[in-house]
Motif scaffolding. Structure first.
Motif, PDB file in Angstrom:
ATOM      1  N   LYS A  10      19.120  49.102  50.822  1.00 26.33           N
ATOM      2  CA  LYS A  10      19.602  48.416  49.542  1.00 26.33           C
ATOM      3  C   LYS A  10      20.747  48.964  49.132  1.00 26.33           C
ATOM      4  O   LYS A  10      21.736  47.824  48.898  1.00 26.33           O
ATOM      5  CB  LYS A  10      18.620  49.443  48.592  1.00 26.33           C
ATOM      6  N   TRP A  11      21.397  50.147  49.458  1.00 27.91           N
ATOM      7  CA  TRP A  11      22.593  50.433  49.011  1.00 27.91           C
ATOM      8  C   TRP A  11      23.696  49.673  49.992  1.00 27.91           C
ATOM      9  O   TRP A  11      24.797  49.238  49.581  1.00 27.91           O
ATOM     10  CB  TRP A  11      22.901  52.059  48.997  1.00 27.91           C
ATOM     11  N   LEU A  12      23.488  49.416  51.331  1.00 26.99           N
ATOM     12  CA  LEU A  12      24.194  48.684  52.239  1.00 26.99           C
ATOM     13  C   LEU A  12      24.418  47.337  51.505  1.00 26.99           C
ATOM     14  O   LEU A  12      25.512  46.567  51.437  1.00 26.99           O
ATOM     15  CB  LEU A  12      23.750  48.624  53.559  1.00 26.99           C
ATOM     16  N   ILE A  14      24.107  46.373  48.410  1.00 21.68           N
ATOM     17  CA  ILE A  14      24.478  46.129  46.898  1.00 21.68           C
ATOM     18  C   ILE A  14      26.200  46.328  47.365  1.00 21.68           C
ATOM     19  O   ILE A  14      27.010  45.630  46.721  1.00 21.68           O
ATOM     20  CB  ILE A  14      24.188  47.254  46.167  1.00 21.68           C
ATOM     21  N   VAL A  15      26.604  47.246  48.356  1.00 23.42           N
ATOM     22  CA  VAL A  15      27.912  47.624  48.356  1.00 23.42           C
ATOM     23  C   VAL A  15      28.742  46.257  49.226  1.00 23.42           C
ATOM     24  O   VAL A  15      29.646  45.811  48.720  1.00 23.42           O
ATOM     25  CB  VAL A  15      28.258  48.735  49.227  1.00 23.42           C
ATOM     26  N   VAL A  16      28.067  45.827  50.162  1.00 19.84           N
ATOM     27  CA  VAL A  16      28.712  44.689  50.867  1.00 19.84           C
ATOM     28  C   VAL A  16      28.628  43.320  50.023  1.00 19.84           C
ATOM     29  O   VAL A  16      29.769  42.617  49.971  1.00 19.84           O
ATOM     30  CB  VAL A  16      27.885  44.378  51.921  1.00 19.84           C
ATOM     31  N   GLY A  17      27.555  43.108  49.202  1.00 22.36           N
ATOM     32  CA  GLY A  17      27.579  42.028  48.499  1.00 22.36           C
ATOM     33  C   GLY A  17      28.711  42.148  47.175  1.00 22.36           C
ATOM     34  O   GLY A  17      29.233  41.161  46.935  1.00 22.36           O
ATOM     35  N   ALA A  18      28.827  43.369  46.717  1.00 24.35           N
ATOM     36  CA  ALA A  18      29.964  43.539  45.668  1.00 24.35           C
ATOM     37  C   ALA A  18      31.293  43.467  45.932  1.00 24.35           C
ATOM     38  O   ALA A  18      32.352  42.806  45.469  1.00 24.35           O
ATOM     39  CB  ALA A  18      29.719  44.903  44.978  1.00 24.35           C
ATOM     40  N   LEU A  19      31.533  43.970  47.512  1.00 22.42           N
ATOM     41  CA  LEU A  19      32.664  43.720  48.065  1.00 22.42           C
ATOM     42  C   LEU A  19      33.210  42.335  48.514  1.00 22.42           C
ATOM     43  O   LEU A  19      34.391  42.007  47.851  1.00 22.42           O
ATOM     44  CB  LEU A  19      32.809  44.736  49.020  1.00 22.42           C
ATOM     45  N   LEU A  20      32.236  41.463  49.038  1.00 19.05           N
ATOM     46  CA  LEU A  20      32.375  40.145  49.184  1.00 19.05           C
ATOM     47  C   LEU A  20      32.921  39.297  47.730  1.00 19.05           C
ATOM     48  O   LEU A  20      33.661  38.626  47.872  1.00 19.05           O
ATOM     49  CB  LEU A  20      31.212  39.569  49.908  1.00 19.05           C
ATOM     50  N   ILE A  21      32.216  39.803  46.700  1.00 21.30           N
ATOM     51  CA  ILE A  21      32.292  38.979  45.464  1.00 21.30           C
ATOM     52  C   ILE A  21      33.651  39.294  44.982  1.00 21.30           C
ATOM     53  O   ILE A  21      34.517  38.602  44.262  1.00 21.30           O
ATOM     54  CB  ILE A  21      31.042  39.225  44.458  1.00 21.30           C
ATOM     55  N   ALA A  22      34.029  40.746  45.110  1.00 20.32           N
ATOM     56  CA  ALA A  22      35.134  41.041  44.653  1.00 20.32           C
ATOM     57  C   ALA A  22      36.478  40.515  45.363  1.00 20.32           C
ATOM     58  O   ALA A  22      37.367  40.136  44.686  1.00 20.32           O
ATOM     59  CB  ALA A  22      35.324  42.628  44.542  1.00 20.32           C
ATOM     60  N   LEU A  23      36.395  40.409  46.605  1.00 22.64           N
ATOM     61  CA  LEU A  23      37.344  39.803  47.530  1.00 22.64           C
ATOM     62  C   LEU A  23      37.526  38.169  47.130  1.00 22.64           C
ATOM     63  O   LEU A  23      38.542  37.767  47.166  1.00 22.64           O
ATOM     64  CB  LEU A  23      37.004  40.110  48.828  1.00 22.64           C
TER      65      LEU A  23
END
Length: 67
Positions: A10-12, A14-23
């Protein structure tokens, strides 16, 4: 929807998804970074349709540490 995503998974997601969206928002990687919506959503909902199709479950029997 029976939850099938464990805590670490779950946390992986969330972090990867948020990072991709931010980039993608800051135009570092381009529009394709919005694909991060998928791992972010599956992490937030604790459910992955692909896991269900292949019969995979990373959540333990006690509920993955979540109520």
């Amino acid at each position: 929807m029976t939850p099938n995503v464990g805590m670490v998974d779950k946390w992986l997601r969330i972090v990867v998804g948020a990072l991709l969206i931010a980039l993608a928002i800051f135009n570092v990687i381009g529009w394709w970074g919005y694909i991060g919506i998928i791992p972010l959503a599956t992490g937030l909902f604790n459910f992955c349709p692909v896991y269900r199709l292949i019969g995979m479950n990373t959540r333990d029997k006690t509920g993955g540490g979540q109520p």
